[in-house]
Design an enzyme around this catalytic site. Structure first.
Site, PDB file in Angstrom:
ATOM      1  N   ASP A 141     -51.805  21.725  30.073  1.00  0.00           N
ATOM      2  CA  ASP A 141     -53.094  21.356  29.342  1.00  0.00           C
ATOM      3  C   ASP A 141     -52.919  19.966  28.400  1.00  0.00           C
ATOM      4  OD1 ASP A 141     -55.807  21.035  28.535  1.00  0.00           O
ATOM      5  OD2 ASP A 141     -55.842  22.484  27.213  1.00  0.00           O
ATOM      6  N   GLU A 157     -32.768  -0.322  13.589  1.00  0.00           N
ATOM      7  CA  GLU A 157     -32.145   0.278  11.790  1.00  0.00           C
ATOM      8  C   GLU A 157     -33.777   0.724  10.572  1.00  0.00           C
ATOM      9  OE1 GLU A 157     -31.519  -3.070   9.753  1.00  0.00           O
ATOM     10  OE2 GLU A 157     -29.392  -3.289  11.176  1.00  0.00           O
ATOM     11  N   GLU A 183     -35.028   3.174   8.648  1.00  0.00           N
ATOM     12  CA  GLU A 183     -35.196   3.528   6.878  1.00  0.00           C
ATOM     13  C   GLU A 183     -35.620   4.813   7.317  1.00  0.00           C
ATOM     14  OE1 GLU A 183     -34.612  -0.439   5.228  1.00  0.00           O
ATOM     15  OE2 GLU A 183     -35.865   0.342   4.741  1.00  0.00           O
ATOM     16  N   GLU A 240     -30.410   3.700   0.914  1.00  0.00           N
ATOM     17  CA  GLU A 240     -30.738   2.605   0.254  1.00  0.00           C
ATOM     18  C   GLU A 240     -31.773   2.352  -0.518  1.00  0.00           C
ATOM     19  OE1 GLU A 240     -32.095  -0.559   2.042  1.00  0.00           O
ATOM     20  OE2 GLU A 240     -31.451  -0.641   4.004  1.00  0.00           O
ATOM     21  N   GLU A 275     -30.830   5.474   5.630  1.00  0.00           N
ATOM     22  CA  GLU A 275     -30.761   4.181   6.738  1.00  0.00           C
ATOM     23  C   GLU A 275     -29.671   5.256   7.483  1.00  0.00           C
ATOM     24  OE1 GLU A 275     -29.395   0.156   7.858  1.00  0.00           O
ATOM     25  OE2 GLU A 275     -31.497   0.552   7.135  1.00  0.00           O
ATOM     26  N   HIS A 312     -35.807  -2.941  10.665  1.00  0.00           N
ATOM     27  CA  HIS A 312     -35.456  -4.101  11.148  1.00  0.00           C
ATOM     28  C   HIS A 312     -34.949  -3.360  12.510  1.00  0.00           C
ATOM     29  CE1 HIS A 312     -34.522  -4.794   6.558  1.00  0.00           C
ATOM     30  NE2 HIS A 312     -35.937  -5.076   7.512  1.00  0.00           N
ATOM     31  N   ARG A 324     -34.044 -13.591   4.524  1.00  0.00           N
ATOM     32  CA  ARG A 324     -34.400 -11.757   5.070  1.00  0.00           C
ATOM     33  C   ARG A 324     -36.411 -11.303   4.772  1.00  0.00           C
ATOM     34  NH1 ARG A 324     -29.915  -8.436   5.232  1.00  0.00           N
ATOM     35  NH2 ARG A 324     -28.106  -9.042   5.567  1.00  0.00           N
ATOM     36  N   GLU A 333     -32.937 -11.219  15.378  1.00  0.00           N
ATOM     37  CA  GLU A 333     -33.379  -9.066  14.608  1.00  0.00           C
ATOM     38  C   GLU A 333     -35.336  -9.593  14.048  1.00  0.00           C
ATOM     39  OE1 GLU A 333     -32.531  -7.510  10.268  1.00  0.00           O
ATOM     40  OE2 GLU A 333     -31.711  -8.892  10.568  1.00  0.00           O
ATOM     41  N   ARG A 381     -37.870  -8.174  12.063  1.00  0.00           N
ATOM     42  CA  ARG A 381     -37.793  -7.295  11.016  1.00  0.00           C
ATOM     43  C   ARG A 381     -39.072  -7.043  10.600  1.00  0.00           C
ATOM     44  NH1 ARG A 381     -33.308  -8.134   7.354  1.00  0.00           N
ATOM     45  NH2 ARG A 381     -34.488  -8.000   5.560  1.00  0.00           N
TER      46      ARG A 381
END
Length: 470
Positions: free
Chosen positions: A51, A130, A132, A212, A220, A269, A339, A358, A360
């Site tokens: 369902d 990545e 976390e 972390e 992580e 990230h 970063r 990457e 982020r």
């Protein structure tokens, strides 16, 4: 693995039942279990009925019948159930038309991979999230019409430095100092290692595990990059394994981006690259050793980032993390090492095969299949339209003068803003019928009615602290 191989595997492993798994629209695994005798070779074409009207964001009651058709390549033995259980992830199919269901997130991922190949740009897109998470010891919460609260506790929480623990042995990470001291300060080394090894037992390649930055058990575990659909499957196993290993030892895990005030939030990230005929498309001789295609892909991600956030950062709590002026990557710029930029070009290895982007902003509350697919569609749009990402931002963003900082756009400030951006900018997602209009419309409707409005209508506990005496 073929259907015949799956049946042989079930016999070899002594499976007694089969657990069929699929995702609801927001991205949480659902399941039901059938006796092993119900699984035959034709099941991989005929599927199993259920369902669909009770699944969040799916069918209405008068169109409720649906099929889950198991994918034989996903066969695994569950590492937690008491009875030996074969697990199969399925695709959702309409029982009348036999067409795959547009709101099945796994189908969206399959179409995204097919669209990449049809575009001629590449033949595989790799993703390495990545993700976390926090490991807590206790969580209590309530939200009623006359009261609301939440209470989190952790043996690692610095707020417990003065608690009577008979005895309190200290060693609790201070705020923003959890990255990453050895035990006894780090109290979850063995727990994370068991999570890692459980993943490896299921064939998931893992790079590392670590504590972390935040206090109270932030952690992580990084998986090795894989093609889009495979990583979507693995991310579901990742969350399932982490939650169940923690539960086994009396802990609880959350992937909420911001469960704690005044400490680091939880992100995801995501490293990504496109390859063609075994060669990395993003390696070249431009800035930071990338190619024109990589820069155009960055341009696509930056241009469409406000709309992407509605999918990669899909809950109201996501925007407690994405706040300008702090460490979160809210600045829509790119850099080789900065970063605080939304996009970073990692410089760990000079190898062309390691060249990647990457992205982020995402957080692990997202539906991985949809988030990776949306990112890929933005990158394809950037490459096809040769979108210039502008100059890199290699300066310290927090030291920029106000007039220069004002030129750097930011991610949306709320889920409401992100959904408005998605409503205004989603044509790039519709290419190749990857995301259909009904998916976009239902996503906006579901998020607005079930998440934004209920949060918006409720008084916040801190408002009583600020305003009760006015």
């Amino acid at each position: 693995m073929t259907p015949k191989d799956v049946l042989e595997m079930a016999k070899e492993k002594g499976a007694r039942v089969v657990d069929l798994r699929f995702l609801d629209f927001p991205g949480v695994w659902q399941h039901f279990t059938v006796p092993l005798s119900e699984l035959v070779e034709s099941s991989f074409e005929d599927g199993f009925g259920f369902d669909g009207s009770s699944i969040r964001g799916w069918q209405e009651i008068h169109h409720s019948d649906m099929l889950v058709v198991p994918d034989p390549t996903t066969a695994q033995m569950d590492p937690f159930f008491k009875e030996p259980t074969l697990v199969l992830i399925g695709n959702i199919v309409d029982p009348i038309t036999r067409e795959q269901y547009t709101r099945d997130p796994r189908y969206i991922a399959q179409k995204a991979e097919a669209y990449l190949k049809s575009s001629g740009i590449g033949d595989v897109a790799y993703f390495g999230p990545e993700a976390e998470f926090f490991i807590f010891d206790d969580i209590r919460f309530a939200s009623e019409n006359n009261h609301a609260f939440y209470a989190i506790d952790s043996i690692e929480g610095i707020w417990n430095s003065g608690r009577e623990e008979s005895p309190n042995l200290g060693y609790k990470p201070r705020h923003k100092e959890g990255y990453f001291p050895v035990p006894p300060m780090d109290k979850f080394q063995d727990l994370r290692t068991e999570m890692l090894l459980t993943m490896e037992d299921l064939g998931i390649d893992v790079e590392c595990q670590h504590h972390e930055v935040a206090t109270a058990g932030q952690a992580e575990i990084d998986m090795v990059f894989k093609p889009l659909l495979q990583m979507g499957d693995q991310l579901m196993w990742y969350k399932y394994i982490i939650k169940n290993v923690a539960n086994k030892y009396g802990h609880t895990v959350t992937f909420m981006p911001k469960p704690l005030y005044d400490d680091n939030g939880t992100g995801m990230h995501t490293h990504t690259s496109i390859w063609k005929e075994g060669q990395p498309l993003f390696a070249g001789d431009k800035y930071a050793g990338v190619s024109d295609e990589a820069l155009w892909a960055i341009g696509g991600l930056l241009k469409h980032c406000p709309a992407l956030c509605a999918i990669t950062n899909p809950i109201t709590n996501s925007y407690k993390r994405l706040v300008p002026g702090f460490e979160a990557p809210v600045n829509l710029a790119y850099s080789s090492r900065n970063r605080s930029a939304a996009i970073r070009i990692p410089m760990y290895s000079p190898s062309p095969k390691a060249k990647r982007i990457e992205f982020r902003p995402p957080d692990p509350s997202c539906n991985g299949y949809m988030a990776f697919s949306a990112m890929l569609m933005a990158m394809i749009a950037g490459i096809e339209n040769k979108i210039d990402p502008g100059d890199p931002l290699d300066k310290d963003i927090y030291d920029l003068p106000p007039e220069e900082l004002a030129k750097v756009p930011s991610t949306p400030g709320s889920l409401e803003e992100a959904l408005a951006a998605l409503e205004a900018d989603h044509d790039f997602l519709l290419k190749g019928d990857v995301f259909t209009q009904d998916v976009i419309d239902m996503w906006i409707e579901y998020k607005t009615e079930n998440e934004i409005n209920p949060v918006r209508l409720r008084p916040h506990p801190h408002e009583f602290f600020l305003y009760y005496d006015i």
